[in-house]
Design a protein around this motif. Structure first.
Motif, PDB file in Angstrom:
ATOM      1  N   ASP A 113       0.872  -1.173   0.000  1.00 44.43           N
ATOM      2  CA  ASP A 113       0.000   0.000   0.000  1.00 44.43           C
ATOM      3  C   ASP A 113       0.912   1.226   0.000  1.00 44.43           C
ATOM      4  OD1 ASP A 113      -3.075   0.923   0.991  1.00 44.43           O
ATOM      5  OD2 ASP A 113      -1.452   2.286   1.562  1.00 44.43           O
ATOM      6  N   LYS A 114       0.590   2.228  -0.790  1.00 43.50           N
ATOM      7  CA  LYS A 114       1.501   3.363  -0.949  1.00 43.50           C
ATOM      8  C   LYS A 114       1.604   4.232   0.294  1.00 43.50           C
ATOM      9  CE  LYS A 114      -1.745   6.648  -3.124  1.00 43.50           C
ATOM     10  NZ  LYS A 114      -1.511   7.776  -2.221  1.00 43.50           N
ATOM     11  N   TYR A 134      10.904  -0.958  -4.732  1.00 44.80           N
ATOM     12  CA  TYR A 134      11.031  -1.633  -6.014  1.00 44.80           C
ATOM     13  C   TYR A 134       9.735  -2.386  -6.276  1.00 44.80           C
ATOM     14  CZ  TYR A 134      11.792  -6.174  -3.655  1.00 44.80           C
ATOM     15  OH  TYR A 134      11.649  -7.323  -2.902  1.00 44.80           O
ATOM     16  N   ASP A 135       9.409  -2.605  -7.523  1.00 47.05           N
ATOM     17  CA  ASP A 135       8.198  -3.316  -7.915  1.00 47.05           C
ATOM     18  C   ASP A 135       6.936  -2.506  -7.645  1.00 47.05           C
ATOM     19  OD1 ASP A 135       6.660  -5.825  -8.710  1.00 47.05           O
ATOM     20  OD2 ASP A 135       5.976  -5.541  -6.646  1.00 47.05           O
ATOM     21  N   SER A 136       6.710  -2.055  -6.413  1.00 45.54           N
ATOM     22  CA  SER A 136       5.525  -1.281  -6.047  1.00 45.54           C
ATOM     23  C   SER A 136       5.939  -0.152  -5.110  1.00 45.54           C
ATOM     24  CB  SER A 136       4.485  -2.182  -5.380  1.00 45.54           C
ATOM     25  OG  SER A 136       3.302  -1.474  -5.098  1.00 45.54           O
ATOM     26  N   ASP A 137       5.620   1.059  -5.483  1.00 45.33           N
ATOM     27  CA  ASP A 137       6.137   2.248  -4.803  1.00 45.33           C
ATOM     28  C   ASP A 137       5.271   2.668  -3.612  1.00 45.33           C
ATOM     29  OD1 ASP A 137       7.875   4.365  -4.427  1.00 45.33           O
ATOM     30  OD2 ASP A 137       7.063   5.590  -6.055  1.00 45.33           O
ATOM     31  N   THR A 138       5.849   3.508  -2.780  1.00 47.49           N
ATOM     32  CA  THR A 138       5.109   4.235  -1.746  1.00 47.49           C
ATOM     33  C   THR A 138       4.895   5.659  -2.232  1.00 47.49           C
ATOM     34  OG1 THR A 138       7.154   4.967  -0.698  1.00 47.49           O
ATOM     35  CG2 THR A 138       6.177   2.915   0.122  1.00 47.49           C
ATOM     36  N   ASN A 139       4.306   6.480  -1.396  1.00 49.15           N
ATOM     37  CA  ASN A 139       4.322   7.917  -1.634  1.00 49.15           C
ATOM     38  C   ASN A 139       5.788   8.344  -1.729  1.00 49.15           C
ATOM     39  OD1 ASN A 139       4.412  10.800  -1.013  1.00 49.15           O
ATOM     40  ND2 ASN A 139       2.256  10.579  -0.502  1.00 49.15           N
ATOM     41  N   PRO A 140       6.161   9.130  -2.744  1.00 47.92           N
ATOM     42  CA  PRO A 140       7.572   9.498  -2.919  1.00 47.92           C
ATOM     43  C   PRO A 140       8.223  10.143  -1.712  1.00 47.92           C
ATOM     44  CG  PRO A 140       6.334  10.057  -4.883  1.00 47.92           C
ATOM     45  CD  PRO A 140       5.326   9.640  -3.843  1.00 47.92           C
ATOM     46  N   THR A 141       7.436  10.770  -0.833  1.00 56.35           N
ATOM     47  CA  THR A 141       8.013  11.415   0.342  1.00 56.35           C
ATOM     48  C   THR A 141       8.508  10.406   1.376  1.00 56.35           C
ATOM     49  OG1 THR A 141       5.852  11.580   1.447  1.00 56.35           O
ATOM     50  CG2 THR A 141       6.514  13.418   0.038  1.00 56.35           C
ATOM     51  N   CYS A 142       8.162   9.137   1.206  1.00 57.50           N
ATOM     52  CA  CYS A 142       8.488   8.115   2.210  1.00 57.50           C
ATOM     53  C   CYS A 142       9.767   7.343   1.902  1.00 57.50           C
ATOM     54  CB  CYS A 142       7.346   7.104   2.330  1.00 57.50           C
ATOM     55  SG  CYS A 142       5.739   7.837   2.574  1.00 57.50           S
ATOM     56  N   ARG A 143      10.373   7.596   0.750  1.00 56.91           N
ATOM     57  CA  ARG A 143      11.555   6.809   0.369  1.00 56.91           C
ATOM     58  C   ARG A 143      12.566   7.692  -0.348  1.00 56.91           C
ATOM     59  NH1 ARG A 143      10.986   8.326  -4.976  1.00 56.91           N
ATOM     60  NH2 ARG A 143       9.089   7.511  -5.956  1.00 56.91           N
ATOM     61  N   LEU A 177      -7.814  -9.401 -13.646  1.00 59.61           N
ATOM     62  CA  LEU A 177      -7.622 -10.069 -12.364  1.00 59.61           C
ATOM     63  C   LEU A 177      -6.352  -9.497 -11.754  1.00 59.61           C
ATOM     64  CD1 LEU A 177      -7.989 -12.202 -10.158  1.00 59.61           C
ATOM     65  CD2 LEU A 177      -6.947 -13.886 -11.708  1.00 59.61           C
ATOM     66  N   SER A 178      -6.520  -8.622 -10.755  1.00 56.95           N
ATOM     67  CA  SER A 178      -5.398  -7.898 -10.176  1.00 56.95           C
ATOM     68  C   SER A 178      -4.919  -8.565  -8.884  1.00 56.95           C
ATOM     69  CB  SER A 178      -5.820  -6.454  -9.921  1.00 56.95           C
ATOM     70  OG  SER A 178      -4.734  -5.682  -9.477  1.00 56.95           O
ATOM     71  N   ALA A 179      -3.982  -7.910  -8.211  1.00 55.51           N
ATOM     72  CA  ALA A 179      -3.471  -8.403  -6.925  1.00 55.51           C
ATOM     73  C   ALA A 179      -4.335  -7.797  -5.819  1.00 55.51           C
ATOM     74  CB  ALA A 179      -2.008  -8.031  -6.772  1.00 55.51           C
ATOM     75  N   THR A 180      -3.762  -6.984  -4.943  1.00 57.42           N
ATOM     76  CA  THR A 180      -4.562  -6.337  -3.907  1.00 57.42           C
ATOM     77  C   THR A 180      -5.159  -5.035  -4.436  1.00 57.42           C
ATOM     78  OG1 THR A 180      -2.635  -5.147  -3.043  1.00 57.42           O
ATOM     79  CG2 THR A 180      -3.124  -7.302  -2.084  1.00 57.42           C
ATOM     80  N   ALA A 181      -6.273  -4.632  -3.856  1.00 58.02           N
ATOM     81  CA  ALA A 181      -6.974  -3.441  -4.328  1.00 58.02           C
ATOM     82  C   ALA A 181      -6.168  -2.169  -4.112  1.00 58.02           C
ATOM     83  CB  ALA A 181      -8.320  -3.324  -3.620  1.00 58.02           C
ATOM     84  N   ASN A 182      -5.204  -2.196  -3.179  1.00 58.32           N
ATOM     85  CA  ASN A 182      -4.424  -1.005  -2.870  1.00 58.32           C
ATOM     86  C   ASN A 182      -3.016  -1.013  -3.448  1.00 58.32           C
ATOM     87  OD1 ASN A 182      -6.483   0.179  -1.270  1.00 58.32           O
ATOM     88  ND2 ASN A 182      -5.921  -1.147   0.443  1.00 58.32           N
ATOM     89  N   ALA A 183      -2.661  -2.044  -4.221  1.00 58.75           N
ATOM     90  CA  ALA A 183      -1.305  -2.156  -4.756  1.00 58.75           C
ATOM     91  C   ALA A 183      -1.020  -0.990  -5.710  1.00 58.75           C
ATOM     92  CB  ALA A 183      -1.118  -3.482  -5.473  1.00 58.75           C
ATOM     93  N   THR A 184      -0.005  -0.213  -5.385  1.00 65.41           N
ATOM     94  CA  THR A 184       0.291   0.997  -6.147  1.00 65.41           C
ATOM     95  C   THR A 184       0.560   0.703  -7.615  1.00 65.41           C
ATOM     96  OG1 THR A 184       1.396   1.770  -4.134  1.00 65.41           O
ATOM     97  CG2 THR A 184       1.671   3.102  -6.119  1.00 65.41           C
ATOM     98  N   ASN A 185       1.418  -0.283  -7.860  1.00 67.13           N
ATOM     99  CA  ASN A 185       1.781  -0.562  -9.248  1.00 67.13           C
ATOM    100  C   ASN A 185       0.589  -1.089 -10.031  1.00 67.13           C
ATOM    101  OD1 ASN A 185       1.787  -2.982  -7.805  1.00 67.13           O
ATOM    102  ND2 ASN A 185       3.638  -3.780  -8.780  1.00 67.13           N
TER     103      ASN A 185
END
Length: 350
Positions: A113-114, A134-143, A177-185
């Motif tokens: 979750d981002k 990597y693969d799935s990002d967070t909010n840019p301010t967190c990394r 058919l996706s992964a989790t509903a909140n997955a950023t990528n």
């Protein structure tokens, strides 16, 4: 970084999977575009920890253990992998806190979750850790950096073209058919797919629904089954997740819909080989996950060594992969997705 040709990607794939760390290069990395000046080589002994969405996932086993680990060994750091067994947004927080308490130099994380892990990552950074997603990002301010496996536009374009080619000129109903509903990528790719479907050449394709398998094999299998029950006229499924596409292929291969409902997505050759060979799947795509982990490790080491700071325009060298440039919002792009089919799938082993 300039886009690689298909031939160059093939070579990189074969090299990384077959030999992993056999082509070590000196970890010397000038950064002419940035302001970091504390050294010219990666420090030895850096503690680099990989925190995937979930452990025991074939995709992350490859990215971390066949990509990240060899890279860390090349620059003489200490590698580890840790994380939850289920892809849950909240489950990653405790692992981040533990890694921070252990004095980890670099945390390489794929976010479920981002926003959910931002607080823990911010505290880890304040404690001295560098954070690379990597693969799935967070909010840019967190990394500090995000290692993007491919652009959202590139992935979306490839997925829609593959399902269009598989379904044929008459088009029809398709589902995701996706992964989790909140997955950023996943969400970024899905939005771009919807945009791609607006092009005139895809006018006969109609997206009817998006469902979520939570990167769980059994749930993804059931969601694929449910799609066919709910949409009897469905012509195709896109599953841009390695767990989901393999589960959907398993369902289709043993059902009356084999050959009638087309499937594509993002998968690994070892997962999908049998389904490509029995004609359940015509083609699918992916980047090289080993290269993704390898690049993430080098990026994190460059940060922790003071060679870069994460500013746009800085450059660093990622071992055998060569030089990369930090782009907007601290993003580093690995390259373009690669298409696997019956003609080339036996060339790869991951």
């Amino acid at each position: 970084m300039a886009a690689r040709s298909a031939l160059a990607i093939l070579a990189a794939l074969s090299l990384a999977i077959g030999g992993c760390a056999s082509q070590e290069q000196p970890a010397t990395q000038p950064s002419p575009g940035g302001s970091a000046t504390s050294g010219t080589t990666i420090k030895e002994g850096l503690k680099i920890a990989f925190l995937p969405k979930q452990v025991n996932n074939p995709y992350f086993d490859t990215s971390d253990n066949k990509g990240g680990k060899p890279a860390v060994e090349e620059f003489k750091g200490a590698y580890s992998q840790t994380g939850p067994s289920e892809a849950s947004p909240s489950a990653q927080v405790s692992y981040i806190n533990t890694l921070s308490q252990q004095g980890t130099d670099v945390i390489v994380v794929s976010a479920n979750d981002k926003d959910a892990i931002c607080g823990a990552l911010t505290e880890a950074r304040q404690a001295g850790a560098k954070v690379v997603t990597y693969d799935s990002d967070t909010n840019p301010t967190c990394r500090d950096l995000f290692i993007n496996q491919a652009s959202a536009e590139g992935i979306a374009a490839s997925q829609i073209k593959l399902i269009s080619d598989a379904v044929g000129p008459d088009g029809g109903e398709i589902a995701i058919l996706s992964a989790t509903a909140n997955a950023t990528n996943q969400n970024a790719w899905i939005e771009m797919m919807k945009t791609e479907l607006g092009k005139p050449e895809y006018a006969k394709l109609k997206l009817v629904t998006t469902v979520y398998g939570d990167d769980d094999d059994q749930k993804s299998f059931q969601e694929a089954q449910g799609l066919l029950a709910s949409y009897p006229n469905l012509k195709g499924i896109i599953s841009p997740t390695t767990v989901g596409v393999a589960a959907a292929a398993r369902y289709l291969s043993g059902s009356e819909y084999k050959g009638k409902v087309q499937l594509t997505g993002l998968g690994t050759p070892n997962q999908m080989r049998a389904y490509v060979k029995d004609d359940t799947v015509k083609s699918f795509a992916l980047w090289n996950p080993a290269d993704l982990g390898y690049l993430a490790a080098y990026a994190g080491a460059a940060l922790a060594s003071g060679l870069i700071t994460g500013k746009e325009g800085e450059t660093f060298t990622a071992g055998k992969l060569g030089e990369y440039t930090v782009g907007k919002d601290g993003t580093v792009l690995l390259g373009d997705p690669f298409v696997f089919d019956k003609g080339n799938i036996d060339t790869f082993d991951f």
